[in-house]
Design an enzyme around this catalytic site. Structure first.
Site, PDB file in Angstrom:
ATOM      1  N   LYS A   1       5.212   3.287  17.238  1.00 53.96           N
ATOM      2  CA  LYS A   1       5.200   2.228  16.215  1.00 53.96           C
ATOM      3  C   LYS A   1       6.374   2.428  15.273  1.00 53.96           C
ATOM      4  O   LYS A   1       6.518   3.489  14.667  1.00 53.96           O
ATOM      5  CB  LYS A   1       3.882   2.257  15.427  1.00 53.96           C
ATOM      6  CG  LYS A   1       3.786   1.114  14.410  1.00 53.96           C
ATOM      7  CD  LYS A   1       2.386   0.931  13.898  1.00 53.96           C
ATOM      8  CE  LYS A   1       2.289  -0.162  12.860  1.00 53.96           C
ATOM      9  NZ  LYS A   1       0.914  -0.368  12.379  1.00 53.96           N
TER      10      LYS A   1
ATOM     11  N   ASN B   1       4.868   6.027   3.582  1.00 58.24           N
ATOM     12  CA  ASN B   1       4.222   6.778   2.507  1.00 58.24           C
ATOM     13  C   ASN B   1       4.031   8.268   2.792  1.00 58.24           C
ATOM     14  O   ASN B   1       3.353   8.954   2.038  1.00 58.24           O
ATOM     15  CB  ASN B   1       2.869   6.129   2.174  1.00 58.24           C
ATOM     16  CG  ASN B   1       3.054   4.671   1.785  1.00 58.24           C
ATOM     17  OD1 ASN B   1       3.874   4.356   0.926  1.00 58.24           O
ATOM     18  ND2 ASN B   1       2.334   3.770   2.442  1.00 58.24           N
ATOM     19  N   THR B   2       4.598   8.754   3.889  1.00 61.02           N
ATOM     20  CA  THR B   2       4.605  10.190   4.168  1.00 61.02           C
ATOM     21  C   THR B   2       6.066  10.615   4.210  1.00 61.02           C
ATOM     22  O   THR B   2       6.813  10.175   5.095  1.00 61.02           O
ATOM     23  CB  THR B   2       3.910  10.494   5.518  1.00 61.02           C
ATOM     24  OG1 THR B   2       2.540  10.113   5.410  1.00 61.02           O
ATOM     25  CG2 THR B   2       3.991  11.969   5.874  1.00 61.02           C
TER      26      THR B   2
ATOM     27  N   PHE C   1      -1.826   8.007   4.342  1.00 67.52           N
ATOM     28  CA  PHE C   1      -2.651   8.579   5.423  1.00 67.52           C
ATOM     29  C   PHE C   1      -3.920   9.255   4.895  1.00 67.52           C
ATOM     30  O   PHE C   1      -4.253  10.389   5.272  1.00 67.52           O
ATOM     31  CB  PHE C   1      -1.857   9.587   6.268  1.00 67.52           C
ATOM     32  CG  PHE C   1      -0.807   9.000   7.168  1.00 67.52           C
ATOM     33  CD1 PHE C   1      -0.740   7.637   7.411  1.00 67.52           C
ATOM     34  CD2 PHE C   1       0.117   9.828   7.810  1.00 67.52           C
ATOM     35  CE1 PHE C   1       0.228   7.107   8.253  1.00 67.52           C
ATOM     36  CE2 PHE C   1       1.091   9.310   8.659  1.00 67.52           C
ATOM     37  CZ  PHE C   1       1.145   7.954   8.872  1.00 67.52           C
TER      38      PHE C   1
ATOM     39  N   ASN D   1       0.839  -1.203   0.000  1.00 67.95           N
ATOM     40  CA  ASN D   1       0.000   0.000   0.000  1.00 67.95           C
ATOM     41  C   ASN D   1       0.871   1.250   0.000  1.00 67.95           C
ATOM     42  O   ASN D   1       1.948   1.269   0.582  1.00 67.95           O
ATOM     43  CB  ASN D   1      -0.983  -0.021   1.194  1.00 67.95           C
ATOM     44  CG  ASN D   1      -0.426   0.666   2.420  1.00 67.95           C
ATOM     45  OD1 ASN D   1      -0.443   1.898   2.520  1.00 67.95           O
ATOM     46  ND2 ASN D   1       0.108  -0.126   3.350  1.00 67.95           N
TER      47      ASN D   1
ATOM     48  N   ASN E   1       5.698  -1.702  11.425  1.00 72.33           N
ATOM     49  CA  ASN E   1       4.918  -1.239  10.278  1.00 72.33           C
ATOM     50  C   ASN E   1       5.315  -2.044   9.020  1.00 72.33           C
ATOM     51  O   ASN E   1       6.029  -3.049   9.142  1.00 72.33           O
ATOM     52  CB  ASN E   1       5.185   0.269  10.080  1.00 72.33           C
ATOM     53  CG  ASN E   1       3.929   0.996   9.638  1.00 72.33           C
ATOM     54  OD1 ASN E   1       3.295   0.573   8.664  1.00 72.33           O
ATOM     55  ND2 ASN E   1       3.569   2.057  10.328  1.00 72.33           N
TER      56      ASN E   1
ATOM     57  N   SER F   1       5.323   4.897   8.969  1.00 68.93           N
ATOM     58  CA  SER F   1       4.688   4.639   7.671  1.00 68.93           C
ATOM     59  C   SER F   1       5.614   5.136   6.569  1.00 68.93           C
ATOM     60  O   SER F   1       6.154   6.239   6.666  1.00 68.93           O
ATOM     61  CB  SER F   1       3.340   5.356   7.581  1.00 68.93           C
ATOM     62  OG  SER F   1       2.403   4.690   8.378  1.00 68.93           O
TER      63      SER F   1
HETATM   64  C1  LIG Z   1      -3.867  -1.337   3.530  1.00 71.09           C
HETATM   65  C2  LIG Z   1      -3.005  -1.057   4.718  1.00 71.09           C
HETATM   66  C3  LIG Z   1      -3.095   0.177   5.351  1.00 71.09           C
HETATM   67  C4  LIG Z   1      -2.312   0.436   6.484  1.00 71.09           C
HETATM   68  N1  LIG Z   1      -2.414   1.652   7.105  1.00 71.09           N
HETATM   69  C5  LIG Z   1      -1.722   1.873   8.246  1.00 71.09           C
HETATM   70  C6  LIG Z   1      -1.873   3.085   8.955  1.00 71.09           C
HETATM   71  O1  LIG Z   1      -2.665   3.953   8.593  1.00 71.09           O
HETATM   72  N2  LIG Z   1      -1.118   3.272  10.072  1.00 71.09           N
HETATM   73  C7  LIG Z   1      -0.240   2.324  10.545  1.00 71.09           C
HETATM   74  O2  LIG Z   1       0.410   2.523  11.559  1.00 71.09           O
HETATM   75  N3  LIG Z   1      -0.097   1.148   9.890  1.00 71.09           N
HETATM   76  C8  LIG Z   1      -0.816   0.909   8.769  1.00 71.09           C
HETATM   77  N4  LIG Z   1      -0.670  -0.287   8.123  1.00 71.09           N
HETATM   78  C9  LIG Z   1       0.300  -1.280   8.644  1.00 71.09           C
HETATM   79  C10 LIG Z   1      -0.358  -2.316   9.537  1.00 71.09           C
HETATM   80  O3  LIG Z   1      -0.900  -1.732  10.682  1.00 71.09           O
HETATM   81  C11 LIG Z   1       0.677  -3.383   9.950  1.00 71.09           C
HETATM   82  O4  LIG Z   1       1.692  -2.749  10.723  1.00 71.09           O
HETATM   83  C12 LIG Z   1       1.332  -4.065   8.756  1.00 71.09           C
HETATM   84  O5  LIG Z   1       0.404  -4.241   7.716  1.00 71.09           O
HETATM   85  C13 LIG Z   1       1.916  -5.418   9.117  1.00 71.09           C
HETATM   86  O6  LIG Z   1       0.912  -6.317   9.552  1.00 71.09           O
HETATM   87  P1  LIG Z   1       0.256  -7.426   8.566  1.00 71.09           P
HETATM   88  O7  LIG Z   1       1.391  -8.108   7.875  1.00 71.09           O
HETATM   89  O8  LIG Z   1      -0.512  -8.318   9.467  1.00 71.09           O
HETATM   90  O9  LIG Z   1      -0.614  -6.666   7.624  1.00 71.09           O
HETATM   91  C14 LIG Z   1      -1.434  -0.563   6.976  1.00 71.09           C
HETATM   92  C15 LIG Z   1      -1.371  -1.807   6.341  1.00 71.09           C
HETATM   93  C16 LIG Z   1      -2.141  -2.068   5.230  1.00 71.09           C
HETATM   94  C17 LIG Z   1      -2.047  -3.422   4.581  1.00 71.09           C
END
Ligand SMILES: Cc1cc2nc3c(=O)[nH]c(=O)nc-3n(C[C@H](O)[C@H](O)[C@H](O)COP(=O)(O)O)c2cc1C
Length: 362
Positions: free
Chosen positions: A211, A173-174, A113, A109, A240, A171
């Site tokens: 985080k 992406n910022t 934000f 992704n 993350n 994150s």
């Molecule tokens: C579509 C998507 C959007 C995400 N948006 C955020 C976010 O807004 N803030 C954040 O801290 N992590 C975000 N994450 C990261 C997840 O919280 C997590 O840290 C990461 O996906 C690893 O876990 P997973 O492998 O179980 O998905 C996002 C992940 C995905 C897949």
């Protein structure tokens, strides 16, 4: 349940972001069990004065705007994290910006934000009854002149409404966000966030967690552990998404820019988790996230040092029935190895996980 197992393959036919919108809409319309399933007592755990019915949580990014926290709690997660929310609403990056990597059971992704901002989220959280554990993940606006001020606004606004707060400095992406993980920046940011929380003098101030990213060198991990130990931070979420692209990826979407999550993130994020656990000597509660898709994975995070576990990507592939399966299998793993409670198993395997992080930093 039958409805969701029918809907999953249909959702998979849609572009990923559209499928997510429809899922949120269905949850808002009532797609959730009427009652929360009761959990095995071995899964109960207490942290920061909060009683978690089980240690499996929904990670940030699924419910960015606090639309469905209670529906997700009814699906059986022990806690859920809304956000990332920024002070002002923002649209995020141009679409398409969310990609499935089906062959790899992964997701990329670069949403950036996208969220409705603190005002809308505050209004939603104010309306809900405070049952079940809900955290809020805080970010800064892309064009913020003062990052610290943005985080402090989030802290001051949402501290009275949630059970824990997360300072998200990881994150990908910022632009510039992850630089806040540097030793010099991080200490000052934590200090300001804690002051912003304490200034509003709540009877039960929520804990503040940090985080972090999985893409860290040994030196950076050392710095983060050192700053965390010398600060008033209450916990660390590891991790993350990653900007790395493991050579094992097979999907055509693998070269898309953004953060990679799901199965390929399991090993590197667990290695960083174990490393942080060792370097903080288990003195700071950790939340393990990245690539969890089974009870055995959740158990491995706990053994690596996590007191709580979160997941997101695996739900995209396996649907909400996964939550019950993970809890059942985790309870079985604990019993098999003679642990009476989750807390007894935390960090019991951290010393065995060393190699991954060396590869990670390479
Ligand atoms: C579509 C998507 C959007 C995400 N948006 C955020 C976010 O807004 N803030 C954040 O801290 N992590 C975000 N994450 C990261 C997840 O919280 C997590 O840290 C990461 O996906 C690893 O876990 P997973 O492998 O179980 O998905 C996002 C992940 C995905 C897949």
């Amino acid at each position: 349940m039958a409805l969701t197992s029918l809907a999953m393959p249909l959702l998979r036919l849609l572009p990923a972001e559209r499928a997510h919108e429809l899922t949120i809409r269905a949850l808002k319309a009532g797609l959730a069990p009427g009652r929360t399933p009761s959990d095995d007592p071995a899964l109960r755990t207490r942290l920061w004065g909060l009683d978690f019915p089980n240690p499996i949580g929904l990670a940030a990014g699924f419910d960015k705007n606090a639309e469905v926290p209670d529906a997700m709690l009814r699906w059986g997660v022990g806690f859920t994290e809304i956000g990332t929310v920024t002070p002002r609403p923002q649209l995020g990056n141009p679409q398409p910006r969310l990609f499935r990597l089906v062959e790899d059971q992964a997701v990329i992704n670069r949403l950036g934000f996208n969220n409705e901002g603190l005002g809308v989220v505050t209004a939603r959280l104010t309306k809900r009854a405070r049952t079940g554990i809900v955290g809020a993940n805080l970010g800064k606006n892309r064009d913020a002149a003062d990052a610290t001020a943005d985080y402090c606004r989030g802290v001051a606004t949402l501290a009275p409404l949630v059970d824990y707060l997360v300072i998200n400095i990881s994150s990908p992406n910022t632009p510039g966000l992850r630089d806040l993980q540097r030793r010099s920046e991080m200490g000052a940011l934590i200090h300001a966030a804690v002051e912003a929380r304490d200034a509003i003098r709540l009877d039960d101030p929520p804990p503040i967690l940090l985080k972090i990213a999985p893409d860290l060198t040994q030196q950076e991990i050392d710095d983060i552990a050192g700053v965390a130990l010398g600060s008033k931070i209450d916990g660390i979420i590891v991790s993350n998404t990653t900007v790395a692209r493991p050579a094992s990826l097979r999907s055509a979407n693998a070269p898309e820019p953004g953060g990679l999550s799901g199965k390929p993130l399991f090993e590197p994020s667990t290695a960083v988790l174990a490393e942080i656990y060792r370097r903080t000597q288990g003195r700071i509660p950790l939340v393990g996230v990245g690539g969890v898709s089974s009870g055995a994975d959740a158990y491995a995070k706990i053994r690596a040092g996590a007191s709580l576990v979160q997941l997101y990507s695996a739900l995209i592939y396996q649907g909400p029935a996964l939550i019950g399966r993970i809890k059942r299998d985790l309870a079985a793993c604990l019993k098999r190895d003679g642990f009476r409670h989750v807390a007894e198993a935390v960090g019991s395997g951290a010393d065995r996980i060393r190699s991954g992080v060396d590869r990670q930093g390479a």
